[in-house]
Design a protein around this motif. Sequence first.
Motif, mmCIF file in Angstrom:
data_model
loop_
_atom_site.group_PDB
_atom_site.id
_atom_site.type_symbol
_atom_site.label_atom_id
_atom_site.label_comp_id
_atom_site.label_asym_id
_atom_site.label_seq_id
_atom_site.Cartn_x
_atom_site.Cartn_y
_atom_site.Cartn_z
ATOM 1 N N GLU A 30 0.833 -1.204 0.000
ATOM 2 C CA GLU A 30 0.000 0.000 0.000
ATOM 3 C C GLU A 30 0.870 1.258 0.000
ATOM 4 O O GLU A 30 0.588 2.232 -0.698
ATOM 5 C CB GLU A 30 -0.917 -0.009 1.224
ATOM 6 C CG GLU A 30 -1.874 1.161 1.275
ATOM 7 C CD GLU A 30 -2.751 1.146 2.510
ATOM 8 O OE1 GLU A 30 -3.595 2.049 2.615
ATOM 9 O OE2 GLU A 30 -2.595 0.257 3.366
ATOM 10 N N ILE B 65 0.868 4.187 -2.832
ATOM 11 C CA ILE B 65 0.606 5.591 -2.526
ATOM 12 C C ILE B 65 1.713 6.478 -3.093
ATOM 13 O O ILE B 65 1.441 7.517 -3.692
ATOM 14 C CB ILE B 65 0.463 5.798 -1.003
ATOM 15 C CG1 ILE B 65 -0.851 5.190 -0.544
ATOM 16 C CG2 ILE B 65 0.538 7.274 -0.622
ATOM 17 C CD1 ILE B 65 -1.002 5.121 0.957
ATOM 18 N N LYS C 254 -1.160 10.705 4.307
ATOM 19 C CA LYS C 254 -1.010 9.367 3.728
ATOM 20 C C LYS C 254 0.368 9.201 3.113
ATOM 21 O O LYS C 254 1.010 8.145 3.262
ATOM 22 C CB LYS C 254 -2.087 9.096 2.672
ATOM 23 C CG LYS C 254 -3.462 8.846 3.219
ATOM 24 C CD LYS C 254 -3.487 7.617 4.051
ATOM 25 C CE LYS C 254 -4.351 6.567 3.415
ATOM 26 N NZ LYS C 254 -4.492 5.373 4.238
ATOM 27 N N ALA D 222 3.172 6.572 4.347
ATOM 28 C CA ALA D 222 3.750 5.623 3.392
ATOM 29 C C ALA D 222 5.270 5.651 3.481
ATOM 30 O O ALA D 222 5.925 4.602 3.494
ATOM 31 C CB ALA D 222 3.285 5.946 1.977
#
Length: 113
Positions: free
Chosen positions: A57, A61, A95, A99
């Motif tokens: 993930e 991102i 986010k 990340a």
Amino acid sequence: MAAKLLATILVTGTGVVARSLAQAYRQALANAAKNGVAQETVQSVVKSANKTMNAAEARQILGVSEKASWQDILQKYDTLFEKNAKQGSFYLQSKVHRAKECLETILGPQTGA
């Protein structure tokens, strides 16, 4: 005389309210335990704590491949972080930051973190 009567009423009323609130709280706890609400709340907190970002993930991102170097990751991070800082999307900015943190913990300090 009126002040003494008013003080007595105030003290008595406060005591009654305090006892009734304590009894209501105890009853609410008993009802929650009986219905399993307390267990559900604890389980939901544990589940939400386990919702950490995984490497796939994080790479998605940041838009980097598995073979990307740490320098590529940092460059992509800087670009996305600054872009979202200027355009005002705090959610996306956070986010991107999470990340980078995720990949940093996975790749470790030996790769230039």
